[in-house]
Scaffold this active site. Structure first.
Site, PDB file in Angstrom:
ATOM      1  N   PHE A 128     -14.773 -10.810  43.121  1.00 60.88           N
ATOM      2  CA  PHE A 128     -13.635 -11.423  42.430  1.00 60.88           C
ATOM      3  C   PHE A 128     -13.839 -12.942  42.359  1.00 60.88           C
ATOM      4  O   PHE A 128     -14.262 -13.547  43.345  1.00 60.88           O
ATOM      5  CB  PHE A 128     -12.357 -11.081  43.209  1.00 60.88           C
ATOM      6  N   ASP A 197     -12.170  -9.012  52.359  1.00 60.55           N
ATOM      7  CA  ASP A 197     -11.057  -9.191  51.437  1.00 60.55           C
ATOM      8  C   ASP A 197     -10.493  -7.794  51.168  1.00 60.55           C
ATOM      9  O   ASP A 197     -11.166  -6.946  50.569  1.00 60.55           O
ATOM     10  CB  ASP A 197     -11.540  -9.850  50.143  1.00 60.55           C
ATOM     11  N   TYR A 222       1.056  -8.829  47.190  1.00 54.55           N
ATOM     12  CA  TYR A 222       1.799  -8.456  45.973  1.00 54.55           C
ATOM     13  C   TYR A 222       1.204  -7.270  45.225  1.00 54.55           C
ATOM     14  O   TYR A 222       1.701  -6.884  44.186  1.00 54.55           O
ATOM     15  CB  TYR A 222       1.959  -9.663  45.033  1.00 54.55           C
ATOM     16  N   LYS A 223       0.122  -6.696  45.767  1.00 57.45           N
ATOM     17  CA  LYS A 223      -0.470  -5.536  45.100  1.00 57.45           C
ATOM     18  C   LYS A 223       0.109  -4.263  45.723  1.00 57.45           C
ATOM     19  O   LYS A 223       1.270  -3.945  45.509  1.00 57.45           O
ATOM     20  CB  LYS A 223      -1.994  -5.606  45.197  1.00 57.45           C
ATOM     21  N   ARG A 374      -8.741  -0.411  33.219  1.00 56.28           N
ATOM     22  CA  ARG A 374      -8.544  -0.172  34.644  1.00 56.28           C
ATOM     23  C   ARG A 374      -7.190   0.516  34.833  1.00 56.28           C
ATOM     24  O   ARG A 374      -6.159  -0.028  34.468  1.00 56.28           O
ATOM     25  CB  ARG A 374      -8.567  -1.534  35.346  1.00 56.28           C
TER      26      ARG A 374
END
Ligand SMILES: *Cc1c(COP(=O)(O)O)cnc(C)c1O
Length: 406
Positions: A128, A197, A222-223, A374
């Site tokens: 990422f 991560d 927040y995921k 996705r």
């Protein structure tokens, strides 16, 4: 598809977590939200919780709420609720800042711990972007070098010069998951620390930080933890590193006695030493409600539901028999996170057609990589039937695109 629908009904009825989607505000059917891996949906208990923190704790309690309403303890209290979800012991996880900030402080702390004889951070080149940017910045500041290599070469690139192996547990585009047993053991054998991560695995996969001997980790609030947009992240430090951990953002909230207002810095003996400034209490309250909702389910059951949902989605996509549609996410359920990514020459149009009928996935493009649709499969907020419906919608989008072309 009729057989798949029957299978969806069977699996939903047999799943101990089938009551969970009702605990979230979700768009009305036939809309399907397949982006919980980017922004988790709103738990039903969050609004009341926030209202109480605003009106009662802030409005009435004012400054006394730092103690009376547990504001001061919030970062570690929430950390201790996240800990069982990631297989960490109590007192080793804290809610704070963003993943980017935590990556920076943990990378620098890891480099300091490893010492000048190990001047290298090793990571996957295709990780990422924030992980890459932060790793470059941390290395620049600490006088270390960043070695970014292709995924397949990563573990073989571990050598005696590597201080920290920085690894995203689940890859954000492909959904491929590392075996933490394998990666952790390889790093340990090379004498390197492992910094994970967990943005795409916290709250959705068994992580097993303690079981796999992981040194340092951070993950997103927040995921899959459903803490709301911009929710604080969390950070983990293995107990064996805590006492000596020298993190670069040493602010007053990480001091052993913040309200003694001493001129000199003495770090808190425990995980609170990761804190820098005052925690964002309103955002913390939303994160706590999200974590409380998710943590009601055992992580093993959540992960099993994720594998069942993604497995059914793969079966339903296979049943479309579309030769141009490539599932790039690993087919082995143990080797993937809670998402299915699809490559197709017309990925963008598939994504747009799904969105036009209320099916929200996302499109991930990256230089030099195929465009991917996705489909995030947040297991507590989706049903098995929605997997079959989403696959059918992909099939209809492709059929429409062919008709337009004809
Ligand atoms: C979402 C995500 C982040 C988020 O970083 P923030 O600084 O908290 O915005 C970081 N890393 C990965 C791999 C992610 O998927």
């Amino acid at each position: 598809m009729a057989e798949l629908r029957a299978e969806a009904e069977r699996r939903e009825a047999a799943c101990p977590l089938s009551g969970f989607p009702a605990r979230f505000h979700l768009p009305a059917p036939p809309a399907i939200y397949l982006d919980g891996n980017s922004l988790g949906p709103l738990p039903r208990q969050t609004a009341a919780r926030l209202q109480a923190v605003v009106e009662r704790d802030w409005g009435e309690g004012l400054i006394g709420s730092w103690k009376d309403a547990g504001w001061l303890a919030a970062p570690t209290r929430i950390g201790d609720r996240i800990a069982p979800l990631v297989g960490a012991p109590p007192g080793t996880v804290i809610a704070c800042d963003s993943v980017s900030v935590n990556l920076f402080r943990l990378l620098v702390a890891g480099l300091r711990r490893a010492g000048p004889g190990r001047p290298v951070v090793l990571m996957e080149a295709d990780d990422f972007p924030t992980d890459r940017h932060i790793a470059e910045a941390a290395c620049r500041m600490a006088g270390a070098a960043l070695k970014a290599v292709p995924r397949g070469e990563l573990l073989a690139a571990l050598g005696p010069e590597v201080a920290v192996l920085l690894l995203s547990h689940v890859h954000y585009r492909t959904g491929a998951a590392w075996s933490l047993a394998e990666a952790g053991a390889a790093a340990r054998a090379a004498g390197a620390l492992t910094l994970l991560d967990l943005s795409h695995s916290a709250g959705v996969l068994e992580v097993g930080l303690e079981a796999h001997g992981i040194d340092l980790a951070t993950g997103c609030g927040y995921k899959f933890l459903c803490g709301g947009s911009g929710a604080p992240a969390f950070a983990f430090v293995a107990p064996r590193h805590l006492e000596a951990l020298d993190q670069p953002l040493a602010g007053w909230m990480g001091h052993a006695a913040p309200f003694a207002f001493e001129a000199g810095y003495r770090p808190d003996p425990g995980i609170r030493r990761l804190l820098a400034g005052t925690p964002p209490i309103l955002a913390m309250a939303a994160l706590e409600a999200g974590v409380a909702t998710v943590a009601e389910a055992p992580i093993e059951a959540i992960a099993a539901r994720a594998r069942s949902l993604t497995g059914l989605l793969v079966d339903a996509l296979d049943a479309l028999d579309e030769p141009g549609l490539l599932i790039v996410t690993p087919r082995d359920p143990q080797a993937r996170g809670a998402q299915i990514s699809l490559a197709h020459p017309r990925a963008r149009e598939i994504h747009d057609r799904l969105l036009a009928r209320g099916i929200t996935g996302d499109l991930r493009t990256a230089p030099g990589a195929p465009h991917l649709v996705r489909l995030g499969v947040s297991p507590l907020t989706l049903t098995h039937m929605q997997m079959v419906e989403a696959a059918a919608a992909v099939g209809e989008a492709l059929a429409q695109l062919r008709r337009v072309a004809a």
